[in-house]
Write a protein that holds these residues in place. Structure first.
Motif, short mmCIF file in Angstrom:
data_model
loop_
_atom_site.label_atom_id
_atom_site.label_comp_id
_atom_site.label_asym_id
_atom_site.label_seq_id
_atom_site.Cartn_x
_atom_site.Cartn_y
_atom_site.Cartn_z
N GLN A 41 -50.62 51.25 -79.56
CA GLN A 41 -49.71 51.69 -80.62
C GLN A 41 -48.97 50.50 -81.22
O GLN A 41 -48.83 50.37 -82.44
N TRP A 42 -48.53 49.61 -80.36
CA TRP A 42 -47.82 48.39 -80.82
C TRP A 42 -48.71 47.59 -81.76
O TRP A 42 -48.30 47.15 -82.82
N MET A 43 -49.97 47.43 -81.38
CA MET A 43 -50.90 46.64 -82.19
C MET A 43 -51.27 47.34 -83.50
O MET A 43 -51.48 46.68 -84.52
N LYS A 44 -51.33 48.68 -83.46
CA LYS A 44 -51.61 49.39 -84.72
C LYS A 44 -50.47 49.15 -85.72
O LYS A 44 -50.72 48.94 -86.91
N LEU A 45 -49.25 49.18 -85.23
CA LEU A 45 -48.11 48.92 -86.11
C LEU A 45 -48.14 47.46 -86.60
O LEU A 45 -47.81 47.18 -87.74
N GLN A 46 -48.53 46.56 -85.70
CA GLN A 46 -48.61 45.15 -86.09
C GLN A 46 -49.67 44.97 -87.19
O GLN A 46 -49.47 44.22 -88.14
N VAL A 128 -40.53 33.13 -87.62
CA VAL A 128 -39.63 32.87 -86.48
C VAL A 128 -39.60 34.11 -85.60
O VAL A 128 -39.73 34.04 -84.37
N GLU A 129 -39.47 35.27 -86.24
CA GLU A 129 -39.42 36.54 -85.50
C GLU A 129 -40.76 36.86 -84.85
O GLU A 129 -40.82 37.31 -83.71
N GLU A 130 -41.83 36.66 -85.61
CA GLU A 130 -43.16 37.00 -85.10
C GLU A 130 -43.48 36.21 -83.83
O GLU A 130 -43.99 36.75 -82.85
N GLU A 131 -43.21 34.91 -83.89
CA GLU A 131 -43.50 34.08 -82.72
C GLU A 131 -42.59 34.46 -81.55
O GLU A 131 -43.04 34.54 -80.40
N ALA A 132 -41.32 34.70 -81.84
CA ALA A 132 -40.37 35.03 -80.77
C ALA A 132 -40.77 36.34 -80.09
O ALA A 132 -40.74 36.45 -78.85
N THR A 133 -41.17 37.34 -80.87
CA THR A 133 -41.55 38.64 -80.31
C THR A 133 -42.80 38.51 -79.44
O THR A 133 -42.83 39.01 -78.30
N ALA A 134 -43.82 37.83 -79.96
CA ALA A 134 -45.07 37.68 -79.18
C ALA A 134 -44.80 36.88 -77.91
O ALA A 134 -45.29 37.23 -76.82
N ASN A 135 -43.98 35.84 -78.03
CA ASN A 135 -43.67 35.02 -76.86
C ASN A 135 -42.90 35.82 -75.80
O ASN A 135 -43.17 35.71 -74.60
N GLU A 136 -41.98 36.65 -76.25
CA GLU A 136 -41.20 37.49 -75.33
C GLU A 136 -42.14 38.39 -74.52
O GLU A 136 -41.98 38.55 -73.30
N ILE A 137 -43.14 38.96 -75.19
CA ILE A 137 -44.08 39.86 -74.49
C ILE A 137 -44.93 39.06 -73.49
O ILE A 137 -45.12 39.49 -72.35
N LEU A 158 -43.67 49.05 -74.91
CA LEU A 158 -44.28 48.61 -76.18
C LEU A 158 -44.65 49.80 -77.06
O LEU A 158 -44.67 49.70 -78.29
N GLY A 159 -44.92 50.93 -76.43
CA GLY A 159 -45.26 52.14 -77.18
C GLY A 159 -44.09 52.74 -77.95
O GLY A 159 -44.28 53.62 -78.79
N THR A 160 -42.88 52.25 -77.69
CA THR A 160 -41.70 52.80 -78.39
C THR A 160 -41.43 52.05 -79.70
O THR A 160 -40.47 52.36 -80.41
N ARG A 161 -42.24 51.04 -80.00
CA ARG A 161 -42.00 50.25 -81.21
C ARG A 161 -42.01 51.11 -82.47
O ARG A 161 -42.81 52.03 -82.61
N VAL A 162 -41.12 50.78 -83.40
CA VAL A 162 -41.14 51.41 -84.72
C VAL A 162 -41.23 50.30 -85.76
O VAL A 162 -40.89 49.15 -85.48
#
Ligand code: OFO
Length: 170
Positions: A41-46, A128-137, A158-162
């Motif tokens: 689900q997270w990747m579909k939103l991405q 900046v956000e994209e890298e930070a989010t992926a790195n956090e995961i 990760l399934g709760t992402r909106v």
């Protein structure tokens, strides 16, 4: 009026954003096939978000008097060694996109193309956000290690992402 050089570079980035969408959709199918419903689900939103990124290039190129030329989209990878490995690749891909955006900005500065430079600022902030989010995961995967319950919890989280497409970090 945009220069031919800048137009070509922006078209190339439009194609990369479409590829990003395709890559993340491919990761979504990998996760679905491996029963990681939340990560899928997270990747579909991405993937959706990347499509929005590509359309922002589409609209901008047309608005500044350029012409969008759509090229073939490369075939993305379809298998990964593990869920962690897929997210590590996502982080690597975002670092590559950041490099592209920085190079585009350098070109806009060299060409004294202020409108393109201003347009690209949104992507600089977004990366900046994209890298930070992926790195956090990725860091969470490292903390969890082999723990099955930990991976189950991360999948749920990760399934709760909106998605909120209009702001950087969407
Ligand atoms: Fe994932 O980034 Fe587009 O720009």
């Amino acid at each position: 009026m945009i220069s031919k050089k800048m137009e070509a570079a922006l078209n190339k980035q439009l194609n990369r954003e479409l590829f990003s969408s395709y890559l993340y959709l491919s990761m979504a199918t990998y996760f679905e096939n491996n029963n990681f419903v939340g990560m899928a689900q997270w990747m579909k939103l991405q993937a959706e978000e990347e499509h929005i990124h590509s359309m922002k290039f589409f609209d901008f190129i047309q608005k500044v008097g350029g012409r969008v030329i759509l090229e073939q989209i490369d075939k993305p990878q379809s298998e990964w060694d593990s869920a962690q490995n897929a997210f590590e690749d996502a982080l690597g891909h975002e670092e590559f996109i950041t490099k592209n955006i920085n190079e585009l900005t350098d070109l806009a500065i060299a060409e004294r193309d202020h409108s393109t430079k201003t347009f690209l600022q949104w992507y600089i902030d977004e990366q900046v956000e994209e890298e930070a989010t992926a790195n956090e995961i990725v860091q969470k995967f490292k903390l969890i290690g082999e723990s099955k319950s930990g991976i189950y919890m991360l999948d749920r989280e990760l399934g709760t992402r909106v998605i909120t497409p209009e702001t950087p970090s969407a």
